[in-house]
Design a protein around this motif. Sequence first.
Motif, PDB file in Angstrom:
ATOM      1  N   PHE A 166     -17.615 -43.055 -10.648  1.00  0.00           N
ATOM      2  CA  PHE A 166     -18.724 -42.119 -10.542  1.00  0.00           C
ATOM      3  C   PHE A 166     -18.797 -41.626  -9.323  1.00  0.00           C
ATOM      4  O   PHE A 166     -18.998 -40.385  -9.049  1.00  0.00           O
ATOM      5  CB  PHE A 166     -19.808 -42.511 -11.084  1.00  0.00           C
ATOM      6  CG  PHE A 166     -19.972 -42.726 -12.607  1.00  0.00           C
ATOM      7  CD1 PHE A 166     -19.695 -41.396 -13.464  1.00  0.00           C
ATOM      8  CD2 PHE A 166     -20.507 -43.741 -13.153  1.00  0.00           C
ATOM      9  CE1 PHE A 166     -19.633 -41.738 -14.825  1.00  0.00           C
ATOM     10  CE2 PHE A 166     -20.516 -43.870 -14.748  1.00  0.00           C
ATOM     11  CZ  PHE A 166     -20.101 -42.801 -15.418  1.00  0.00           C
ATOM     12  N   TRP A 167     -18.746 -42.530  -8.207  1.00  0.00           N
ATOM     13  CA  TRP A 167     -18.865 -42.170  -6.789  1.00  0.00           C
ATOM     14  C   TRP A 167     -17.550 -41.978  -6.016  1.00  0.00           C
ATOM     15  O   TRP A 167     -17.434 -41.055  -5.364  1.00  0.00           O
ATOM     16  CB  TRP A 167     -19.617 -43.182  -6.153  1.00  0.00           C
ATOM     17  CG  TRP A 167     -21.137 -43.287  -6.529  1.00  0.00           C
ATOM     18  CD1 TRP A 167     -22.102 -42.208  -5.910  1.00  0.00           C
ATOM     19  CD2 TRP A 167     -21.719 -44.019  -7.488  1.00  0.00           C
ATOM     20  NE1 TRP A 167     -23.133 -42.705  -6.506  1.00  0.00           N
ATOM     21  CE2 TRP A 167     -23.042 -43.699  -7.230  1.00  0.00           C
ATOM     22  CE3 TRP A 167     -21.230 -45.020  -8.304  1.00  0.00           C
ATOM     23  CZ2 TRP A 167     -24.022 -44.357  -8.353  1.00  0.00           C
ATOM     24  CZ3 TRP A 167     -22.235 -45.636  -9.011  1.00  0.00           C
ATOM     25  CH2 TRP A 167     -23.687 -45.341  -9.251  1.00  0.00           C
ATOM     26  N   ILE A 168     -16.663 -42.425  -6.328  1.00  0.00           N
ATOM     27  CA  ILE A 168     -15.218 -42.635  -5.814  1.00  0.00           C
ATOM     28  C   ILE A 168     -14.193 -42.813  -6.849  1.00  0.00           C
ATOM     29  O   ILE A 168     -14.304 -43.342  -7.660  1.00  0.00           O
ATOM     30  CB  ILE A 168     -15.051 -43.489  -4.687  1.00  0.00           C
ATOM     31  CG1 ILE A 168     -15.155 -45.020  -5.286  1.00  0.00           C
ATOM     32  CG2 ILE A 168     -15.732 -43.421  -3.263  1.00  0.00           C
ATOM     33  CD1 ILE A 168     -14.487 -46.248  -4.268  1.00  0.00           C
ATOM     34  N   THR A 169     -13.378 -41.355  -6.671  1.00  0.00           N
ATOM     35  CA  THR A 169     -12.335 -41.408  -7.983  1.00  0.00           C
ATOM     36  C   THR A 169     -11.404 -42.464  -7.957  1.00  0.00           C
ATOM     37  O   THR A 169     -10.831 -42.908  -9.044  1.00  0.00           O
ATOM     38  CB  THR A 169     -11.730 -40.033  -7.875  1.00  0.00           C
ATOM     39  OG1 THR A 169     -11.154 -39.851  -6.278  1.00  0.00           O
ATOM     40  CG2 THR A 169     -12.341 -38.888  -8.077  1.00  0.00           C
ATOM     41  N   GLU A 170     -10.853 -43.105  -6.779  1.00  0.00           N
ATOM     42  CA  GLU A 170      -9.980 -44.233  -6.892  1.00  0.00           C
ATOM     43  C   GLU A 170     -10.758 -45.659  -6.763  1.00  0.00           C
ATOM     44  O   GLU A 170     -10.744 -46.436  -5.677  1.00  0.00           O
ATOM     45  CB  GLU A 170      -9.012 -43.915  -5.702  1.00  0.00           C
ATOM     46  CG  GLU A 170      -7.802 -44.705  -5.766  1.00  0.00           C
ATOM     47  CD  GLU A 170      -7.111 -44.220  -7.258  1.00  0.00           C
ATOM     48  OE1 GLU A 170      -7.087 -45.477  -8.085  1.00  0.00           O
ATOM     49  OE2 GLU A 170      -6.687 -43.347  -7.754  1.00  0.00           O
ATOM     50  N   GLY A 171     -10.881 -46.195  -7.975  1.00  0.00           N
ATOM     51  CA  GLY A 171     -11.825 -47.330  -8.034  1.00  0.00           C
ATOM     52  C   GLY A 171     -11.081 -48.584  -8.197  1.00  0.00           C
ATOM     53  O   GLY A 171     -11.341 -49.734  -8.284  1.00  0.00           O
ATOM     54  N   ARG A 252     -27.081 -44.774 -12.965  1.00  0.00           N
ATOM     55  CA  ARG A 252     -27.255 -44.102 -11.744  1.00  0.00           C
ATOM     56  C   ARG A 252     -25.807 -43.118 -11.602  1.00  0.00           C
ATOM     57  O   ARG A 252     -25.916 -42.149 -11.257  1.00  0.00           O
ATOM     58  CB  ARG A 252     -27.555 -44.886 -10.456  1.00  0.00           C
ATOM     59  CG  ARG A 252     -28.780 -45.352 -10.481  1.00  0.00           C
ATOM     60  CD  ARG A 252     -29.354 -45.936  -8.979  1.00  0.00           C
ATOM     61  NE  ARG A 252     -30.651 -46.349  -9.067  1.00  0.00           N
ATOM     62  CZ  ARG A 252     -31.358 -46.885  -8.136  1.00  0.00           C
ATOM     63  NH1 ARG A 252     -30.671 -47.262  -7.241  1.00  0.00           N
ATOM     64  NH2 ARG A 252     -32.803 -47.272  -8.143  1.00  0.00           N
ATOM     65  N   GLY A 253     -25.034 -43.805 -12.083  1.00  0.00           N
ATOM     66  CA  GLY A 253     -23.696 -43.199 -11.996  1.00  0.00           C
ATOM     67  C   GLY A 253     -23.499 -42.052 -12.711  1.00  0.00           C
ATOM     68  O   GLY A 253     -22.884 -40.893 -12.338  1.00  0.00           O
ATOM     69  N   ILE A 254     -23.969 -42.005 -13.906  1.00  0.00           N
ATOM     70  CA  ILE A 254     -23.885 -41.141 -14.944  1.00  0.00           C
ATOM     71  C   ILE A 254     -24.365 -39.718 -14.376  1.00  0.00           C
ATOM     72  O   ILE A 254     -24.045 -38.607 -14.796  1.00  0.00           O
ATOM     73  CB  ILE A 254     -24.305 -41.382 -16.293  1.00  0.00           C
ATOM     74  CG1 ILE A 254     -23.502 -40.621 -17.404  1.00  0.00           C
ATOM     75  CG2 ILE A 254     -25.777 -41.182 -16.471  1.00  0.00           C
ATOM     76  CD1 ILE A 254     -22.609 -41.615 -18.009  1.00  0.00           C
ATOM     77  N   LYS A 255     -25.449 -39.839 -13.559  1.00  0.00           N
ATOM     78  CA  LYS A 255     -26.147 -38.647 -12.899  1.00  0.00           C
ATOM     79  C   LYS A 255     -25.102 -37.794 -12.159  1.00  0.00           C
ATOM     80  O   LYS A 255     -25.277 -36.696 -11.745  1.00  0.00           O
ATOM     81  CB  LYS A 255     -27.373 -39.039 -12.388  1.00  0.00           C
ATOM     82  CG  LYS A 255     -28.499 -39.430 -13.328  1.00  0.00           C
ATOM     83  CD  LYS A 255     -29.743 -40.139 -12.331  1.00  0.00           C
ATOM     84  CE  LYS A 255     -30.613 -40.658 -13.483  1.00  0.00           C
ATOM     85  NZ  LYS A 255     -31.574 -41.313 -12.782  1.00  0.00           N
TER      86      LYS A 255
END
Lengths: 262, 276
Positions: A166-171, A252-255
């Motif tokens: 959710f924060w960084i696309t390359e996880g 939190r991520g889904i926001k």
Amino acid sequence: MKFVIYWKTALLGFRQVANYRTEVWFQIIQRLLVLGGIVLLWSVIGKSYDTGMSFSQLISYFLIANGVRELTDGQYGKFGSKTIDDIKSGAVSSVLLQPTNTVLFLFFKNLGTRGVSIIFSIINIIIGFALIPRVSILIYLFFLISIITATIISYAQSTMVGSVAFWITEGKGIKNVVNHVTRIFSGALIPLTFFPDSYQKFVILNPFASYGFLPATITQSQTVSLSILTQVLFSIFWAGLFLNLSNIMWKRGIKHYEAIGY
Amino acid sequence: MKLLDIKQGIKIRWKILASSSMFSFKESLAYTMNNYGNFLSMMVYMLMYLVFLDVLFGRVKTIAGYNYSEMLFFTLIVQINYYLTFVFSLTSIDQLDVSINTGELDLWLSKPVPALWYVTFRKINLGDLIFSAIPATIPLIVMLSGKWNLLNISLGGVLAGFVCIILGQIIIHCFQFIISLTAFFTGEGKNARNMAMEIISFGDSVPFEGYPSALKVVGFTLIPNLVHTALSVSFILGKSVNYSFLLYVLLLTLVFLWLKTKLWKFALSHYSSASS
């Protein structure tokens, strides 16, 4: 009614994978090779060092440790990997619109695709049990508890790893990092009793020990010692903590999630 | 006329090699987060493996006659081999499977380029080599830095080991490629590729001298996973000194190259396009 939906999703995933029969065989051979590599290493080590276990006990330890790690998805963290893909591609949008628990739905969807691994891991565990003397019902009960806590820890760990997307696309890098750490600290590659005495007690109580070391050690014991009881209690504690943390992280991520075209 | 054909053949192959490397490098620069992710993953893997060795050698004196310093060196060669496979072979093989699935392969088969050469070298991950693999090896090199004088290394052994690494890499590439050709028949090749990778890295914690004889026979014939790491380290550290074995390795390389070409042609003759 709701659980039926999750179950059917898992079954559908299994059917999809089972369609590629040759691939299933390749997958089984791959798993055998991973296990074979560990057995080969420890049979070589066993020639020059007394591990404190007989050869059959050693094989049983690694069969059960790696079996549980595979069964609970602690080995490759495929649920986390798939969640990262779903968030990256936007496929998670359609699941978010459904009247189901998104994380649970994704979990069961992935569970079905791991059907072959699950069957293979159960066979490993059964062979592992067959190689050791008969154990009491209490040991089986503790073993079952350790499997449940390991599953919860793995589920929560994968949810947290997936939420990173959710924060960084390359996880995927983060997922691999976690997998490398768990490989050593689960005790699936080396029994945690090999760690230096000065910090062995702390290593044994780490959350990832539930993936391999704890269930394998339980089966090697004839009685439930204070050490095992402590490890199981810690495992329950980690499961609760990880589950709560994963819930917070997902919410939190889904926001932060944005999608186009859905 | 024939000489001209050969010259043109070499020219076009060089062009494919150069442009594939360049394009892959630019691609890796564009996706910087991938580089950080790969670097982090490789670095942690390396650190965790060093923890494993440290813990193990806290209790054990030797593994198959290799002491701690020798096992560190063994790990260095394992890592170098893994990076070489990852950079020069693995990604291209991964993409072959996708090309078969999507029908993209049709495009390359219809173009006047040597298709086998193209699918072999279509992606060379120089970016991963520079940004991830080399930095991730630093902790291992630091740990080895004070231990070189403890290793029994000779010039002959190093040369033989170097030859084994190069030829071993060619052999395992051919092996992986041959396994991945099953995608032509099954339509899916992911698990076949994973299995091939697992085979070539089988027992990469075990030195050559630790293998049972039966596994040595298999590892030098049908499933050639012992040349690139186990044998090369054994040569470099002076554990094996039978250099005539290099001739056999050369022969094995030629056999696998021949098999790769033959089976590629066979698989192509069974290819049914997915694009139309």
